[in-house]
Write a protein that holds these residues in place. Structure first.
Motif, short mmCIF file in Angstrom:
data_model
loop_
_atom_site.label_atom_id
_atom_site.label_comp_id
_atom_site.label_asym_id
_atom_site.label_seq_id
_atom_site.Cartn_x
_atom_site.Cartn_y
_atom_site.Cartn_z
N ILE A 195 56.65 -21.43 50.96
CA ILE A 195 58.95 -21.03 50.68
C ILE A 195 59.04 -20.76 49.56
O ILE A 195 60.50 -20.33 48.50
N LEU A 196 58.69 -22.05 48.22
CA LEU A 196 59.09 -22.25 47.52
C LEU A 196 58.29 -20.87 46.25
O LEU A 196 59.31 -20.66 45.28
N LEU A 197 57.24 -20.43 46.62
CA LEU A 197 56.91 -19.00 45.93
C LEU A 197 57.48 -18.23 46.17
O LEU A 197 58.20 -17.99 45.01
N VAL A 198 58.43 -18.32 47.28
CA VAL A 198 58.84 -16.88 47.59
C VAL A 198 60.73 -17.11 47.04
O VAL A 198 60.89 -16.40 46.38
N VAL A 199 60.94 -18.30 47.18
CA VAL A 199 62.49 -18.69 45.95
C VAL A 199 61.99 -18.40 44.76
O VAL A 199 63.15 -18.17 43.58
N PHE A 202 61.95 -14.85 43.94
CA PHE A 202 63.17 -14.63 43.75
C PHE A 202 64.03 -14.33 42.59
O PHE A 202 64.40 -13.70 41.73
N ILE A 203 64.22 -15.64 42.26
CA ILE A 203 64.29 -15.91 41.00
C ILE A 203 63.77 -15.23 39.90
O ILE A 203 64.61 -14.55 38.87
N VAL A 204 62.56 -15.45 39.85
CA VAL A 204 61.48 -14.58 38.45
C VAL A 204 62.68 -12.99 38.64
O VAL A 204 62.36 -12.62 37.78
N ALA A 205 62.63 -12.76 40.18
CA ALA A 205 62.65 -10.76 40.18
C ALA A 205 64.04 -10.90 38.98
O ALA A 205 64.38 -9.34 39.07
N GLN A 206 65.09 -12.38 39.21
CA GLN A 206 66.17 -10.68 39.06
C GLN A 206 65.74 -11.10 37.45
O GLN A 206 67.34 -10.22 37.28
N PHE A 207 65.10 -11.31 36.55
CA PHE A 207 65.13 -11.75 35.13
C PHE A 207 64.53 -10.08 35.01
O PHE A 207 64.08 -9.50 33.90
#
Length: 216
Positions: A195-199, A202-207
């Motif tokens: 779950i942490l890796l997925v979160v 997605f955070i890194v993917a925004q940038f």
């Protein structure tokens, strides 16, 4: 008392007697006189209702002992032998021949009573039987006690085996539970990491974009 009556007689004439029972033994004496007859020396015993009659005839003097039919012959015979010795030592044949009925009750009655009382107790054979019965009962009781203790010890061993088996079962169940909880903990940890890796993704993917093209 096992001995009920004793007497010394000259044919049908009772010279001395002692009645410990209070019953009428005239029929017993008549029966003895009929069986002995004119015997000079004789020994015999016979049943008479609830009694056993023991008779010794010596020099035409009749010694009679009446005892319970259930008693053994040892005590009456010992009494008759002792009575014969004492009476023959105390009185001569002339004294006996001249004596009237019951004339020796005064001089010899107490001795006869003492003999009856003395030999009315348990005989040596009876005492031996009683001691043997007592020893047998004691031995049986001790054996039963040992069996009971053995059974109790066996039950204790069985209970210990049950407790040991139960403890082993508890240990196995505890180990299985521990293993199950460890597996569940590992799965939970892996799920949380995922779950942490997925979160993070997605955070890194925004940038950087979903393919990280903006950052590289």
């Amino acid at each position: 008392m096992t001995i009920k009556y004793a007497c010394v007689a000259r044919q049908n004439t009772v010279l001395v007697d002692y009645n410990a029972d209070g019953s009428d033994f005239s029929r017993v004496r008549a029966s003895v006189a009929d069986k002995v007859g004119n015997s000079v020396n004789d020994r015999r015993n016979f049943g008479f209702g609830a009694y056993t009659i023991h008779v010794v005839v010596e020099q035409s003097i009749i010694y009679i002992c009446v005892a319970d039919a259930s008693s053994d012959a040892e005590s009456p015979l010992r009494l008759l032998n002792e009575l014969r010795k004492r009476f023959s030592s105390a009185y001569s044949s002339q004294d006996v021949a001249a004596a009237a009925a019951y004339s020796f009750n005064t001089s010899f009655g107490e001795q006869l009573q003492n003999l009856v009382n003395r030999f009315s107790g348990p005989s040596v054979l009876q005492k031996t039987k009683e001691q043997l019965n007592s020893a047998t009962a004691s031995m049986t009781s001790n054996i039963n006690t040992l069996f009971e203790r053995g059974n109790k010890l066996q039950r204790t061993v069985d209970d210990a085996d049950v407790m040991r088996n139960t403890a082993i079962g508890y240990d196995r169940a505890a180990n299985r539970l521990k293993h199950t909880m460890q597996c569940a903990r590992i799965k939970s940890t892996m799920f949380c990491v995922l779950i942490l890796l997925v979160v993070i993704y997605f955070i890194v993917a925004q940038f950087c974009g979903y393919t990280f093209s903006k950052c590289f």
